[in-house]
Design an enzyme around this catalytic site. Sequence first.
Site, PDB file in Angstrom:
ATOM      1  N   ARG A 105       0.241  12.887   7.019  1.00 53.28           N
ATOM      2  CA  ARG A 105      -0.803  13.163   6.030  1.00 53.28           C
ATOM      3  C   ARG A 105      -1.655  14.341   6.443  1.00 53.28           C
ATOM      4  O   ARG A 105      -1.882  14.578   7.623  1.00 53.28           O
ATOM      5  CB  ARG A 105      -1.686  11.929   5.883  1.00 53.28           C
ATOM      6  CG  ARG A 105      -2.750  12.069   4.821  1.00 53.28           C
ATOM      7  CD  ARG A 105      -3.587  10.821   4.726  1.00 53.28           C
ATOM      8  NE  ARG A 105      -4.606  10.826   5.763  1.00 53.28           N
ATOM      9  CZ  ARG A 105      -5.471   9.841   5.939  1.00 53.28           C
ATOM     10  NH1 ARG A 105      -5.433   8.770   5.168  1.00 53.28           N
ATOM     11  NH2 ARG A 105      -6.373   9.909   6.880  1.00 53.28           N
ATOM     12  N   CYS A 107      -5.515  16.013   5.035  1.00 57.63           N
ATOM     13  CA  CYS A 107      -6.670  15.758   4.179  1.00 57.63           C
ATOM     14  C   CYS A 107      -7.597  16.951   4.311  1.00 57.63           C
ATOM     15  O   CYS A 107      -8.009  17.293   5.430  1.00 57.63           O
ATOM     16  CB  CYS A 107      -7.373  14.470   4.608  1.00 57.63           C
ATOM     17  SG  CYS A 107      -8.774  14.040   3.567  1.00 57.63           S
TER      18      CYS A 107
END
Length: 128
Positions: A105, A107
């Site tokens: 991930r 972000c």
Amino acid sequence: MNSISEIASPDAPRAIGPYSQAVTWGGLLFVSGQLPLDPISGAIVSDDPTEQLAQCLKNIDAIARSAGASINHAVKTTIFLTDLSTFPQLNERYAEFFSKPFPARACVEVSAIPKSAKVEIEAIIALP
């Protein structure tokens, strides 16, 4: 040779521009950035960033299911936020949608997201 195929789900918001909800290629599903839109009304579900994140992930799951997968097959997500100070609460809500091994991930905080949303999420999903 691999070919690109478009995937569209009636259970996720329609694309708001000249792009596909998702495309498949080489055993992977590339899901375009999903806004926190209700698939029926097209409206943002809430002003609460955690509720927006949940709707983005529900939309991703609906698209993945149209391709024969689910959000549990996600290998990579990218989250775009307009306020990084909400990260801890969003992280807790995000964890409700995934189990180990969690997808890779990124972000990042951005200055704006279409439709004045606070969250947008894109994903890469392995097709079973």
